[in-house]
Scaffold this motif. Structure first.
Motif, PDB file in Angstrom:
ATOM      1  N   TYR A   1      -3.485  -3.088   5.908  1.00  0.00           N
ATOM      2  CA  TYR A   1      -2.432  -2.098   6.150  1.00  0.00           C
ATOM      3  C   TYR A   1      -2.594  -1.503   7.559  1.00  0.00           C
ATOM      4  O   TYR A   1      -1.647  -1.426   8.334  1.00  0.00           O
ATOM      5  CB  TYR A   1      -2.564  -1.004   5.094  1.00  0.00           C
ATOM      6  CG  TYR A   1      -1.284  -0.288   4.780  1.00  0.00           C
ATOM      7  CD1 TYR A   1      -0.400  -0.786   3.818  1.00  0.00           C
ATOM      8  CD2 TYR A   1      -0.963   0.897   5.421  1.00  0.00           C
ATOM      9  CE1 TYR A   1       0.769  -0.120   3.504  1.00  0.00           C
ATOM     10  CE2 TYR A   1       0.208   1.575   5.119  1.00  0.00           C
ATOM     11  CZ  TYR A   1       1.079   1.068   4.155  1.00  0.00           C
ATOM     12  OH  TYR A   1       2.233   1.731   3.859  1.00  0.00           O
TER      13      TYR A   1
ATOM     14  N   ASP B   1      -0.273  -1.720  11.108  1.00  0.00           N
ATOM     15  CA  ASP B   1       0.166  -0.533  11.854  1.00  0.00           C
ATOM     16  C   ASP B   1      -0.185  -0.658  13.328  1.00  0.00           C
ATOM     17  O   ASP B   1       0.587  -0.296  14.210  1.00  0.00           O
ATOM     18  CB  ASP B   1      -0.486   0.715  11.268  1.00  0.00           C
ATOM     19  CG  ASP B   1      -0.023   1.979  11.976  1.00  0.00           C
ATOM     20  OD1 ASP B   1       1.158   2.347  11.804  1.00  0.00           O
ATOM     21  OD2 ASP B   1      -0.823   2.578  12.729  1.00  0.00           O
TER      22      ASP B   1
ATOM     23  N   TYR C   1       2.563  -3.359   4.313  1.00  0.00           N
ATOM     24  CA  TYR C   1       2.943  -2.449   5.398  1.00  0.00           C
ATOM     25  C   TYR C   1       4.244  -2.913   6.044  1.00  0.00           C
ATOM     26  O   TYR C   1       5.162  -2.132   6.270  1.00  0.00           O
ATOM     27  CB  TYR C   1       1.846  -2.403   6.453  1.00  0.00           C
ATOM     28  CG  TYR C   1       2.192  -1.489   7.621  1.00  0.00           C
ATOM     29  CD1 TYR C   1       1.711  -0.183   7.670  1.00  0.00           C
ATOM     30  CD2 TYR C   1       2.999  -1.925   8.676  1.00  0.00           C
ATOM     31  CE1 TYR C   1       2.024   0.656   8.716  1.00  0.00           C
ATOM     32  CE2 TYR C   1       3.317  -1.090   9.732  1.00  0.00           C
ATOM     33  CZ  TYR C   1       2.825   0.200   9.749  1.00  0.00           C
ATOM     34  OH  TYR C   1       3.137   1.031  10.789  1.00  0.00           O
TER      35      TYR C   1
ATOM     36  N   HIS D   1       7.628  -0.856   6.236  1.00  0.00           N
ATOM     37  CA  HIS D   1       8.074  -0.260   7.501  1.00  0.00           C
ATOM     38  C   HIS D   1       9.066  -1.124   8.262  1.00  0.00           C
ATOM     39  O   HIS D   1       9.804  -0.624   9.097  1.00  0.00           O
ATOM     40  CB  HIS D   1       6.871   0.030   8.397  1.00  0.00           C
ATOM     41  CG  HIS D   1       5.961   1.077   7.853  1.00  0.00           C
ATOM     42  ND1 HIS D   1       5.094   0.833   6.819  1.00  0.00           N
ATOM     43  CD2 HIS D   1       5.794   2.381   8.187  1.00  0.00           C
ATOM     44  CE1 HIS D   1       4.414   1.936   6.548  1.00  0.00           C
ATOM     45  NE2 HIS D   1       4.825   2.894   7.360  1.00  0.00           N
TER      46      HIS D   1
END
Lengths: 352, 352
Positions: free
Chosen positions: A178, A182, A219, A223
Motif C-alpha cells: 500500500y 502511494d 491502493y 485512489h
DNA sequence: CTGAAAGCGCTAACAA
DNA sequence: TTGTTAGCGCTTTCAG
C-alpha cells in the motif's frame, strides 16, 4: 533506578527459614516443594525484591545451548545476505552467554532441500530455532515437532497462522504494498502502472510477495480506479530475455512518464536496463537495500526503495531465544512488525 | 561458529606452568610479572585461543558501576521523552550486569542548571556518562574533567569537536535539512518556502537546528535558485500570538499551494493552526515523532515527518559504556550517524 | 614475583 | 520434602 540489587538467594533462604536449595526449587519449579515453603518463599522474594543474578546462574548451569537458523541460500549482495549479517550480530550476543548459533541453508525453490534442513536441525538437538518459512506445510510439520520437544522457535520474514512460536519479526507485507503504491503515484496523474514480476519456473511454490502486491493493487483501485495495471514477467537467469521483454514494454507504453514497480528485491533488473538503454522518463519504486538497488537509487534510475532492517529482525530473533533460554523471559510483543523505511537518494547513504 | 569456548584460565595456567593468579595478573596488567612468565602465558593464550568468561569475571569482581545520563528536562510527549525511553532500555541492559543508570536533567535554556547537573554527576563518582550537550563551553569543561578522571563518556543528539568521547550517536543534521527540502519540494514548482522557527527569548543560546536549516537552504538554492524563503517566528508559549503570526502569513501568501517547513520537532504548532482554521492547501514537512506530530500526519495536515530513533541512540550509548566497563571493548564506530526515517501517513503506524 | 585459597551467587547432585 | 555440598571461571587478598 538502581538495578544492581544486592539481595541474593541466600538472603531469601534465610528470611524464609529454608535453604537456598529449596529457594532454587521454587525459582525454577523444579522438584517438589511443600505448599507452605513455596508460599513463604514467594512472599519473601516479593518483599525483598529479589532479582536473580543471571551471570551466576549461567556460570553454574554450564549448559550447552545451541541455536539454529534456517534460511534460504543466497549469493553475495542478495536479500538474505542482510539477514545473515543479522545472524552474525545475534551470534555475538548469544556468544556472550556461551550459546552458539549456526545457520542451515536451503534452496527456496526446492522442497526437498528444505526438508533436509529441518531434519538436520531436528537431529542436532537444537535449544532453539529461528526460521524463515518458505514452505507452508513442511514448516507446520517441523514446528510441531519442535513444540513437542519443547524447543522454542521464532519466525522471521514471514510467519504461519499457527500459534506455538515464541515471536515473529517481519514487515507488514500488505501495508508495504500500500505504501509502495502511494510513493509511486505520489499524487500524480497515473493511468498505467507496470508491475514487474519474477517468472518462477516451478509451480506449487507460493509467491512470497503476493500479499504485498495485493496491498499495492488495493491502493491503486482505491485512489486511481481508472488506472490500468500491466504485469510483466522477467526471467531472473536470462538477461537477454529480460531486455527483450522490457523493450516490448517500452514500445507499447508511450506515456510521458512510465510508472514501474517491483514487489521483490530485484528492482535492479529494471534499473540496469534503464541505465543501459539510457531511459530517463520513469518513476520506479522497489524494495530492499541490495547494493545494486542502492546504486540505482543514487544514479536516479530508481526513485525510492522501501526497506526493512532484516538484519535487526534476525538479530532480534536470536536475542529473543537467548533471553528465553537464559532468563526464561518471553518477548514483550509476540508479533513484531518492523518499520518500513523509505529510502531515496538523500537518505540512503545513512542506512545500515 | 561456537563462542562457548571451553578453555579456562586454569587450562592456561597449567599449560604455562604457573598458577591462575599469575595468568590473571598478565590478563589485566596488574602487579609485576616476570618477563618470562608473561611471555609464556601470552603465547599459551594465543595457542589455546583462550577467551575469558565475562560472567565469571563480573561475578568475581562485584564492582559497583553507575552510569549517568545528562539530558534536557521535558514534558510528556516532547522530543526528549523518546530519549528517556531509550535510557530505560539501556538501563535494562546495563542492569543485567549489575550496572545502574540514572538520569540527570537540566533546563536547556539555563546555563546554571546545566552546570549544576554536571557538578552533581561529577561529585557522584560516575563510572560513565551519556550527555546531550546544549552548552558548548561548559560541556568542554565538563568532559575535560571526565577525561582526567578516566571516565568514559558518549555524546547523543549532537557532539562537540573534541576527541575524547567514547562514541557519538545522532542524526546527520546537515543532510537531514537537505533531505527535508527534497521531500518538501518533491519535484514541484516551488517559488516560496516558509521556514517556521521558534522564537528564543534568551540570547547566547545556540540554535540546535542551525546546521539542519543550512542543509535545507542549500538544497533550495541549488535546486530552486529563484525560490524565496520567508522566515516566520512562533512563540512556543503563546498560542494566540502564533495564530496571529500565521494568519498574517496566510494573508500575504496567495499561492495555490503553500510550502511550509519546520526544522525542529514543533511542527504540530502549524498543524494545529491548519486544523483549527481548516486550511488544506499546504505541503508541510517537519521533524520527529511526537504524538501530536503523528496525529497531524494521520490527519493530513503534515505530509511528511523526518524522524530518528533517538531512543535507540540513547540505548546504544548506554550499551557502549556498559560494554566498555564490563569487557573493555570500544564501539566498532566512534561516530554513529543514525538513519533518517521518512514517515508519511502510510508507514507511521509501524514506527516505534 | 608467585601460589594458595577464599569467595562471587547460583545450580544440581546427593543424602537424609 | 528438604538441607548440604561441590563446583562454574574468575578476582583478590595474603603469605611467602
Amino acid at each position: 533506578m538502581n538495578s544492581g540489587s544486592k539481595i541474593t538467594i541466600n538472603d531469601v533462604a534465610r528470611a524464609a527459614g529454608v535453604s537456598k536449595g529449596t529457594v532454587d526449587r521454587v525459582l525454577h519449579n523444579r522438584g517438589e516443594v511443600s505448599a507452605k515453603s513455596r508460599e513463604k518463599i514467594l512472599q519473601v522474594i516479593e518483599e525483598l525484591g529479589y532479582r536473580p543474578n543471571f551471570y551466576a546462574s549461567i556460570l553454574a548451569m554450564k549448559k550447552d545451548f545451541h541455536i539454529y537458523c534456517i534460511i534460504p541460500e543466497f549469493n553475495n549482495g542478495e536479500f538474505w545476505a542482510l539477514t545473515e549479517k543479522g545472524i552474525e550480530q545475534g551470534r555475538e550476543y548469544a556468544g556472550r552467554f556461551g550459546i552458539s548459533v549456526s545457520t542451515v541453508r536451503y534452496d527456496q525453490y526446492d522442497l526437498d532441500s528444505f526438508q533436509n534442513a529441518c531434519e538436520k536441525v531436528l537431529s542436532s538437538g537444537p535449544s532453539g530455532v529461528v526460521i524463515a518459512p518458505m514452505f507452508r506445510n513442511e514448516t507446520l510439520k517441523f514446528v510441531k515437532e519442535l513444540s513437542e520437544m519443547r524447543v522454542p522457535y521464532v519466525y522471521i520474514d514471514s510467519k504461519l497462522e499457527e500459534d506455538g512460536y515464541l515471536a515473529y519479526y517481519g514487515m507488514p507485507m500488505y501495508q508495504s504494498g500500500y505504501l509502495c503504491a502511494d510513493i509511486l503515484a505520489d499524487g500524480r496523474d497515473v493511468d498505467m502502472v507496470h508491475v514487474i514480476r519474477i517468472a518462477r519456473d516451478k509451480k506449487g511454490l507460493s509467491d512470497p510477495t503476493i500479499t504485498r502486491r495485493t496491498g499495492l493493487l488495493d491502493y491503486i483501485s482505491e485512489h486511481y480506479p481508472e488506472c490500468r495495471i500491466e504485469n510483466t514477467f522477467l526471467d531472473p537467469r536470462d538477461k537477454a530475455a529480460r531486455y527483450a521483454v522490457l523493450d516490448e514494454l517500452f514500445e507499447k507504453d508511450k506515456s510521458p512518464v512510465k510508472y514501474i514497480v517491483m514487489c521483490n528485491s530485484r528492482v535492479h533488473f529494471v534499473a540496469d536496463y534503464l541505465r543501459d538503454r539510457n531511459i530517463g522518463n520513469c518513476r520506479v519504486v522497489g524494495f530492499d537495500v541490495l547494493e545494486r538497488n542502492l546504486a540505482a537509487l543514487r544514479d536516479g534510475y530508481v526513485q525510492a526503495l522501501i526497506a526493512q532492517h532484516s538484519d535487526k529482525q534476525a538479530a532480534a530473533a536470536i536475542s529473543a531465544i537467548t533471553d528465553y533460554l537464559i532468563m526464561h523471559t518471553v518477548p514483550q510483543k509476540k508479533d513484531n512488525y518492523t518499520q518500513m523505511d523509505i529510502l531515496n537518494k538523500y537518505n540512503c547513504d545513512y542506512y545500515l
